[in-house]
Scaffold this active site. Sequence first.
Site, PDB file in Angstrom:
ATOM      1  N   SER A  13       0.838  -1.203   0.000  1.00 42.41           N
ATOM      2  CA  SER A  13       0.000   0.000   0.000  1.00 42.41           C
ATOM      3  C   SER A  13       0.871   1.252   0.000  1.00 42.41           C
ATOM      4  CB  SER A  13      -0.891   0.046   1.250  1.00 42.41           C
ATOM      5  OG  SER A  13      -1.676  -1.102   1.347  1.00 42.41           O
ATOM      6  N   ARG A  36       0.917   7.912   6.037  1.00 41.74           N
ATOM      7  CA  ARG A  36       0.110   7.021   6.864  1.00 41.74           C
ATOM      8  C   ARG A  36      -1.342   7.520   6.991  1.00 41.74           C
ATOM      9  NH1 ARG A  36       0.886   2.348   9.551  1.00 41.74           N
ATOM     10  NH2 ARG A  36       2.917   2.336   8.576  1.00 41.74           N
ATOM     11  N   HIS A  39      -2.856   6.476   3.808  1.00 39.47           N
ATOM     12  CA  HIS A  39      -3.072   5.034   3.900  1.00 39.47           C
ATOM     13  C   HIS A  39      -4.355   4.712   4.680  1.00 39.47           C
ATOM     14  CE1 HIS A  39      -2.243   1.184   6.189  1.00 39.47           C
ATOM     15  NE2 HIS A  39      -2.125   0.763   4.945  1.00 39.47           N
TER      16      HIS A  39
END
Lengths: 213, 213
Positions: A13, A36, A39
């Site tokens: 990812s 993040r 994500h």
Amino acid sequence: MQTRKGQSIEDASMQMIDKEIGTHQYNEKEWPIVRRIIHSTADFDFARENRVIFHKKAIESGIKALKNGCSIVVDVNGVIGGLNKQNPKDFQNKIVCNISDPKVMEMAKKENKTRSQVSMRVASSDIDGGIVAIGNAPTALLEVIHMVKEGIVKPALIIGIPVGFICAAESKEELSKLEETPFITNIGRKGGSSSASAIINALYKIVRAELSS
Amino acid sequence: MQTRKGQSIEDASMQMIDKEIGTHQYNEKEWPIVRRIIHSTADFDFARENRVIFHKKAIESGIKALKNGCSIVVDVNGVIGGLNKQNPKDFQNKIVCNISDPKVMEMAKKENKTRSQVSMRVASSDIDGGIVAIGNAPTALLEVIHMVKEGIVKPALIIGIPVGFICAAESKEELSKLEETPFITNIGRKGGSSSASAIINALYKIVRAELSS
């Protein structure tokens, strides 16, 4: 703890985000944090219109506090839910969330405030020197900003990324004006408890990388 | 429970969403659910490109199950964090999240699966007749879809709104092909535990509105 399978999905990812983002304005310490958030939301907008912004001392101050076992005060249980639980255990960071405390509810009703707003005032001793992470309630963020201005608390880091339509953008703009207090926030309405957890999880990754290097 | 102040902020937010959304394709039962996702993400995209889609029996089946005290099985603690906790208490819905169970971790490692994937298989007796809400892990959603196809479980409702870059969109597409099983899902990569909680909270709102009318 993740399984090997879980870790390999995460790695793939992150590579995909790196590939799709193209150029961005973040340095090598900031990018893993922004990445993040992307994500956890699948929303590249956090690097663009609703982009994440950092006080110049935010990352340094945040990771130092985590290493030293600071408290982490959050506005809602959703932020706790998104945390990798092994981290606060290993670094002895106390997680504080007072929103469901009946006393907080009672005070909030009496003072015509939100519960999360009151929950910040109640947590002042943990906020002082600690990390505050607001993922939901602009009223909680504004309360922390007041407490800083009143000189009651000096947080190591304020993560202020509430989501919403009423005062969310405005509260984050207020936060971004603090000069002496390290903060991580973003522009606009977007945000949320997942984004707040993502920032904390990313800070711990930096702590672990530093300790193992 | 919200304070009056909290409720007034929520009401104002909902009005703002109604005003800004303009025309949309949802009926009067669906819209409060989509609106609550937008409220929790500040992202109108859930009514557009990454839009939420409903199986024709989803809402009816979901609220009936909640009223009858069904279990709610979730993939990650973040979904629990976002729930209004009074609701499952009042309707005696058991909340199940096995992701942190050491036995699940052990099985996942042994079988080279993700923890959330294994956590679904372990919860099959609660999933059968219950509501499953996946906010994070496509692997968990795919596992539930397998279990349905294998005839092991017959959930009252699958809320499948995982976020991410690897298989999230694909897992939701698979879910949307189920003909007999009620589902609420969305198109594309976006989603997350806040969106999953928002859907559950919105379903309870419908239950309460029906009971008080």
